[in-house]
Design a protein around this motif. Structure first.
Motif, PDB file in Angstrom:
ATOM      1  N   ILE A  68       0.133  -1.022  -0.108  1.00 33.40           N
ATOM      2  CA  ILE A  68      -0.324   0.394   0.087  1.00 33.40           C
ATOM      3  C   ILE A  68       0.731   1.154  -0.226  1.00 33.40           C
ATOM      4  O   ILE A  68       0.562   1.989  -0.741  1.00 33.40           O
ATOM      5  N   GLY A  69       2.037   1.208   1.156  1.00 34.48           N
ATOM      6  CA  GLY A  69       2.598   2.096   0.784  1.00 34.48           C
ATOM      7  C   GLY A  69       3.428   2.444  -0.404  1.00 34.48           C
ATOM      8  O   GLY A  69       3.503   3.277  -0.852  1.00 34.48           O
ATOM      9  N   GLU A  70       3.849   1.453  -1.160  1.00 41.01           N
ATOM     10  CA  GLU A  70       4.803   1.465  -1.874  1.00 41.01           C
ATOM     11  C   GLU A  70       3.501   2.430  -3.252  1.00 41.01           C
ATOM     12  O   GLU A  70       4.090   2.862  -4.259  1.00 41.01           O
ATOM     13  N   ARG A  76      10.463   7.970  -3.599  1.00 42.37           N
ATOM     14  CA  ARG A  76      10.980   7.451  -3.716  1.00 42.37           C
ATOM     15  C   ARG A  76      11.804   7.434  -2.066  1.00 42.37           C
ATOM     16  O   ARG A  76      11.817   6.036  -1.703  1.00 42.37           O
ATOM     17  N   ASN A  77      12.117   8.456  -2.141  1.00 39.97           N
ATOM     18  CA  ASN A  77      12.877   8.121  -0.073  1.00 39.97           C
ATOM     19  C   ASN A  77      12.153   8.530   0.669  1.00 39.97           C
ATOM     20  O   ASN A  77      12.405   7.283   1.507  1.00 39.97           O
ATOM     21  N   THR A  78      10.865   8.448   0.563  1.00 42.59           N
ATOM     22  CA  THR A  78      10.314   8.562   1.595  1.00 42.59           C
ATOM     23  C   THR A  78       9.377   6.806   1.792  1.00 42.59           C
ATOM     24  O   THR A  78       9.434   5.877   3.219  1.00 42.59           O
ATOM     25  N   TYR A  79       9.426   6.308   0.434  1.00 36.84           N
ATOM     26  CA  TYR A  79       8.945   5.288   0.505  1.00 36.84           C
ATOM     27  C   TYR A  79      10.205   4.038   1.398  1.00 36.84           C
ATOM     28  O   TYR A  79      10.431   2.872   1.563  1.00 36.84           O
ATOM     29  N   LEU A  80      11.335   4.270   0.332  1.00 37.48           N
ATOM     30  CA  LEU A  80      12.665   3.055   1.221  1.00 37.48           C
ATOM     31  C   LEU A  80      12.767   3.421   3.033  1.00 37.48           C
ATOM     32  O   LEU A  80      13.173   2.840   3.488  1.00 37.48           O
ATOM     33  N   LYS A  81      12.509   4.840   3.404  1.00 38.31           N
ATOM     34  CA  LYS A  81      12.346   5.218   4.571  1.00 38.31           C
ATOM     35  C   LYS A  81      11.486   4.020   5.294  1.00 38.31           C
ATOM     36  O   LYS A  81      11.924   3.272   6.656  1.00 38.31           O
ATOM     37  N   LEU A  82      10.754   3.620   4.986  1.00 33.76           N
ATOM     38  CA  LEU A  82       9.457   2.896   5.474  1.00 33.76           C
ATOM     39  C   LEU A  82       9.648   1.531   5.166  1.00 33.76           C
ATOM     40  O   LEU A  82       9.544   0.983   6.376  1.00 33.76           O
ATOM     41  N   LYS A  83       9.944   1.289   4.203  1.00 30.10           N
ATOM     42  CA  LYS A  83      10.856   0.085   3.819  1.00 30.10           C
ATOM     43  C   LYS A  83      12.529  -0.489   4.989  1.00 30.10           C
ATOM     44  O   LYS A  83      11.747  -1.646   5.903  1.00 30.10           O
TER      45      LYS A  83
END
Length: 106
Positions: A68-70, A76-83
């Motif tokens: 869902i986040g992806e 992209r940097n925010t998503y990578l922080k989440l992951k």
């Protein structure tokens, strides 16, 4: 540590937490989706930690909230922080086998 002996209460609480967060604001931004996804992943981890759901169900929820986040986080940097939050405490300490970095055999 607080112990919840009524499993029905826990299930109802988790259900209301997740379903209540499904009502999204019209103009949701990356910060909203980051919090929504991380909150769902953390809830799945906590339920697994206290033996409220199986490892398979918890792993499925973590993966679903990460997807869902992806889909909804455009930076992209925010998503990578989440992951990458999955590799940090307290998530990695209690739920390392639920992360999207592990293969399905773990």
């Amino acid at each position: 540590m607080l112990t919840i002996k009524n499993k029905n209460f826990t299930k109802i609480f988790l259900f209301s937490l997740i379903s209540g967060s499904l009502s999204t604001p019209v103009m949701a931004d990356d910060t909203y989706w980051f919090g929504y996804s991380w909150g769902g992943m953390s809830a799945a981890c906590t339920a697994y930690k206290f033996n409220q759901i199986s490892k398979e169900n918890a792993k499925y929820l973590v993966k679903s909230f990460l997807e869902i986040g992806e889909e909804n986080i455009y930076d992209r940097n925010t998503y990578l922080k989440l992951k990458n939050l999955q590799t940090q405490s307290p998530f990695k300490d209690d739920c390392s086998r639920l992360t999207s970095y592990w293969n399905d055999t773990n």
